[in-house]
Design a protein around this motif. Structure first.
Motif, PDB file in Angstrom:
ATOM      1  N   HIS A 101       6.932  -2.003 -40.007  1.00 24.77           N
ATOM      2  CA  HIS A 101       5.612  -1.511 -40.482  1.00 24.77           C
ATOM      3  C   HIS A 101       5.982   0.021 -40.561  1.00 24.77           C
ATOM      4  O   HIS A 101       6.525   0.508 -39.688  1.00 24.77           O
ATOM      5  CB  HIS A 101       4.561  -1.604 -39.386  1.00 24.77           C
ATOM      6  CG  HIS A 101       3.348  -0.800 -39.769  1.00 24.77           C
ATOM      7  ND1 HIS A 101       2.234  -1.452 -40.476  1.00 24.77           N
ATOM      8  CD2 HIS A 101       2.799   0.021 -39.353  1.00 24.77           C
ATOM      9  CE1 HIS A 101       1.185  -0.689 -40.660  1.00 24.77           C
ATOM     10  NE2 HIS A 101       1.450   0.231 -39.939  1.00 24.77           N
ATOM     11  N   GLN A 102       5.430   0.781 -41.416  1.00 23.31           N
ATOM     12  CA  GLN A 102       5.857   2.430 -41.765  1.00 23.31           C
ATOM     13  C   GLN A 102       4.494   3.108 -41.666  1.00 23.31           C
ATOM     14  O   GLN A 102       3.354   2.831 -42.274  1.00 23.31           O
ATOM     15  CB  GLN A 102       6.279   2.517 -43.290  1.00 23.31           C
ATOM     16  CG  GLN A 102       6.355   3.859 -43.607  1.00 23.31           C
ATOM     17  CD  GLN A 102       7.185   4.103 -44.943  1.00 23.31           C
ATOM     18  OE1 GLN A 102       7.646   3.114 -45.485  1.00 23.31           O
ATOM     19  NE2 GLN A 102       7.255   5.325 -45.422  1.00 23.31           N
ATOM     20  N   SER A 103       4.376   3.885 -40.706  1.00 23.69           N
ATOM     21  CA  SER A 103       3.203   4.614 -40.370  1.00 23.69           C
ATOM     22  C   SER A 103       3.047   5.866 -41.178  1.00 23.69           C
ATOM     23  O   SER A 103       4.065   6.489 -41.479  1.00 23.69           O
ATOM     24  CB  SER A 103       3.122   4.962 -38.662  1.00 23.69           C
ATOM     25  OG  SER A 103       2.952   3.904 -38.096  1.00 23.69           O
ATOM     26  N   LEU A 104       2.225   6.086 -41.826  1.00 28.39           N
ATOM     27  CA  LEU A 104       1.882   7.475 -42.653  1.00 28.39           C
ATOM     28  C   LEU A 104       1.174   8.423 -42.077  1.00 28.39           C
ATOM     29  O   LEU A 104      -0.085   8.192 -41.583  1.00 28.39           O
ATOM     30  CB  LEU A 104       1.220   7.073 -44.061  1.00 28.39           C
ATOM     31  CG  LEU A 104       1.884   5.763 -44.784  1.00 28.39           C
ATOM     32  CD1 LEU A 104       1.083   5.434 -46.001  1.00 28.39           C
ATOM     33  CD2 LEU A 104       3.092   6.321 -45.397  1.00 28.39           C
ATOM     34  N   VAL A 130      -2.357   9.832 -46.042  1.00 29.28           N
ATOM     35  CA  VAL A 130      -2.764   8.713 -46.979  1.00 29.28           C
ATOM     36  C   VAL A 130      -3.480   9.363 -48.172  1.00 29.28           C
ATOM     37  O   VAL A 130      -4.364  10.159 -47.981  1.00 29.28           O
ATOM     38  CB  VAL A 130      -3.491   7.645 -46.260  1.00 29.28           C
ATOM     39  CG1 VAL A 130      -3.754   6.415 -47.289  1.00 29.28           C
ATOM     40  CG2 VAL A 130      -2.543   7.221 -45.190  1.00 29.28           C
ATOM     41  N   ARG A 154      -4.776  10.381 -39.181  1.00 30.10           N
ATOM     42  CA  ARG A 154      -4.218  10.621 -40.274  1.00 30.10           C
ATOM     43  C   ARG A 154      -4.974  11.999 -41.146  1.00 30.10           C
ATOM     44  O   ARG A 154      -6.035  11.780 -41.004  1.00 30.10           O
ATOM     45  CB  ARG A 154      -4.096   9.492 -41.296  1.00 30.10           C
ATOM     46  CG  ARG A 154      -3.313   8.341 -40.495  1.00 30.10           C
ATOM     47  CD  ARG A 154      -3.623   6.950 -41.151  1.00 30.10           C
ATOM     48  NE  ARG A 154      -2.994   5.803 -40.768  1.00 30.10           N
ATOM     49  CZ  ARG A 154      -3.522   5.161 -39.604  1.00 30.10           C
ATOM     50  NH1 ARG A 154      -4.557   5.307 -38.983  1.00 30.10           N
ATOM     51  NH2 ARG A 154      -2.592   4.013 -39.276  1.00 30.10           N
ATOM     52  N   HIS A 160      -0.916   6.402 -52.824  1.00 25.74           N
ATOM     53  CA  HIS A 160      -0.201   5.370 -52.021  1.00 25.74           C
ATOM     54  C   HIS A 160      -0.769   4.056 -52.455  1.00 25.74           C
ATOM     55  O   HIS A 160      -0.415   2.799 -52.678  1.00 25.74           O
ATOM     56  CB  HIS A 160      -0.417   5.335 -50.563  1.00 25.74           C
ATOM     57  CG  HIS A 160       0.319   6.664 -49.916  1.00 25.74           C
ATOM     58  ND1 HIS A 160      -0.307   7.886 -49.468  1.00 25.74           N
ATOM     59  CD2 HIS A 160       1.664   6.500 -49.711  1.00 25.74           C
ATOM     60  CE1 HIS A 160       0.822   8.616 -49.043  1.00 25.74           C
ATOM     61  NE2 HIS A 160       1.801   7.816 -49.160  1.00 25.74           N
ATOM     62  N   GLU A 171      -4.147   0.280 -41.979  1.00 20.96           N
ATOM     63  CA  GLU A 171      -3.108  -0.646 -41.785  1.00 20.96           C
ATOM     64  C   GLU A 171      -2.616  -1.352 -42.914  1.00 20.96           C
ATOM     65  O   GLU A 171      -1.328  -1.675 -43.322  1.00 20.96           O
ATOM     66  CB  GLU A 171      -3.833  -1.573 -40.563  1.00 20.96           C
ATOM     67  CG  GLU A 171      -3.671  -0.875 -39.411  1.00 20.96           C
ATOM     68  CD  GLU A 171      -4.238  -1.751 -38.401  1.00 20.96           C
ATOM     69  OE1 GLU A 171      -4.663  -2.979 -38.618  1.00 20.96           O
ATOM     70  OE2 GLU A 171      -4.458  -1.215 -37.126  1.00 20.96           O
ATOM     71  N   GLU A 231      -0.454   0.849 -44.946  1.00 21.46           N
ATOM     72  CA  GLU A 231       0.748   1.042 -44.652  1.00 21.46           C
ATOM     73  C   GLU A 231       1.771  -0.155 -44.798  1.00 21.46           C
ATOM     74  O   GLU A 231       2.854   0.154 -45.031  1.00 21.46           O
ATOM     75  CB  GLU A 231       0.745   1.500 -43.163  1.00 21.46           C
ATOM     76  CG  GLU A 231      -0.001   3.119 -42.899  1.00 21.46           C
ATOM     77  CD  GLU A 231      -0.159   3.400 -41.582  1.00 21.46           C
ATOM     78  OE1 GLU A 231      -0.407   4.528 -41.432  1.00 21.46           O
ATOM     79  OE2 GLU A 231      -0.078   2.366 -40.711  1.00 21.46           O
ATOM     80  N   ASP A 232       1.109  -1.393 -44.877  1.00 17.12           N
ATOM     81  CA  ASP A 232       1.623  -2.654 -44.958  1.00 17.12           C
ATOM     82  C   ASP A 232       2.320  -2.505 -46.377  1.00 17.12           C
ATOM     83  O   ASP A 232       3.070  -3.164 -46.604  1.00 17.12           O
ATOM     84  CB  ASP A 232       0.810  -3.919 -44.620  1.00 17.12           C
ATOM     85  CG  ASP A 232       0.576  -4.068 -43.281  1.00 17.12           C
ATOM     86  OD1 ASP A 232       1.388  -3.430 -42.248  1.00 17.12           O
ATOM     87  OD2 ASP A 232      -0.291  -4.740 -42.763  1.00 17.12           O
ATOM     88  N   VAL A 235       2.916  -0.120 -48.357  1.00 15.35           N
ATOM     89  CA  VAL A 235       4.099   0.931 -48.400  1.00 15.35           C
ATOM     90  C   VAL A 235       5.021   0.108 -47.832  1.00 15.35           C
ATOM     91  O   VAL A 235       6.159   0.221 -48.497  1.00 15.35           O
ATOM     92  CB  VAL A 235       3.826   2.074 -47.359  1.00 15.35           C
ATOM     93  CG1 VAL A 235       4.939   3.200 -47.391  1.00 15.35           C
ATOM     94  CG2 VAL A 235       2.569   2.755 -48.104  1.00 15.35           C
ATOM     95  N   THR A 236       5.303  -0.351 -46.817  1.00 13.37           N
ATOM     96  CA  THR A 236       6.424  -1.225 -46.023  1.00 13.37           C
ATOM     97  C   THR A 236       6.814  -2.138 -47.141  1.00 13.37           C
ATOM     98  O   THR A 236       8.041  -2.328 -47.463  1.00 13.37           O
ATOM     99  CB  THR A 236       6.068  -1.659 -44.812  1.00 13.37           C
ATOM    100  OG1 THR A 236       5.496  -0.775 -43.897  1.00 13.37           O
ATOM    101  CG2 THR A 236       7.206  -2.467 -44.201  1.00 13.37           C
TER     102      THR A 236
END
Length: 221
Positions: free
Chosen positions: A19-22, A25, A68, A103, A193, A196-197, A199-200
């Motif tokens: 998982h990649q936190s941003l 966004v 964020r 994003h 979330e 971000e998922d 993005v991952t």
């Protein structure tokens, strides 16, 4: 409903632990029904009357939400008629307001309206103005969740039938419900979330700063 949950479970298992936190966004909100989109934008930014009135151009607003920096670009309504060059120009302007690129493209679907075959065609025609790769960055945003009256959104999806299911399939079965009246922050956190998922899953290939392929994409559309 089962197919949707199975698909999302498989994706989650594939990328568990990655998982990649941003810290910031960038969201682009498109579709029909300006009122529902404005409610959704206000809900995401957790503030009343951020987006007001009938829009003819894209508008960008930014707030600090859920730890964020969240930017929302609100795009004018589209209709079920074939999109014009003017509509394409407006959408492309929206992309530039999300520089270096959004994003996620949030596709507004008000749950109190029926989703017809004409709606499906219109959504596909308008979304593809942003290029055929837009779908891997798209998420269906079901607005007006209060109207469901306790029903699961999956029941609504099943009831709407094939046109809506085809759009969800194109979006990789990604969706989020916003009540839009209560402005529940937990719904916004769930949305973040899922962004971000995405993005991952896309390995960060979301715009010019991260991917030559997508840089060529955003610059070419």
């Amino acid at each position: 409903m089962t197919k949707t949950h199975r698909h999302r479970a498989v994706l989650k298992a594939l990328f568990e632990g990655e998982h990649q936190s941003l810290p910031d966004v960038r969201l682009m909100l498109v579709g029909c029904n300006q009122g529902a989109k404005s409610w959704a934008g206000d809900h995401i930014l957790q503030e009343d009357d951020v987006f007001t009135g009938r829009m003819t151009e894209c508008v960008r607003q930014q707030r600090r939400v859920a730890d964020r920096t969240v930017s929302v670009v609100m795009c004018p309504d589209w209709s079920t008629t074939p999109p014009s060059q003017k509509i394409k120009d407006v959408l492309l302007h929206g992309v530039t307001l999300c520089s270096p690129g959004p994003h996620t493209v949030l596709l507004n679907v008000p749950v109190w309206y029926g989703f017809s075959e004409a709606d499906r065609r219109s959504v596909e025609e308008h979304m593809e103005l942003l290029g055929d790769r837009v779908w891997r960055h798209a998420l269906v945003l079901f607005t007006g969740g209060w109207w469901l009256g306790g029903r699961r959104v999956e029941e609504y999806i099943e009831a709407e039938g094939e046109p809506l299911r085809r759009i969800l399939e194109k979006c990789g079965y990604r969706y989020q419900v916003l009540d839009c009246i209560k402005k529940d922050i937990s719904e916004v956190k769930e949305l973040m979330e899922k962004v971000e998922d995405m993005v991952t899953r896309n390995r960060g290939h979301l715009g010019p700063s991260n991917s030559r392929e997508d840089s060529e994409w955003w610059n070419a559309i």
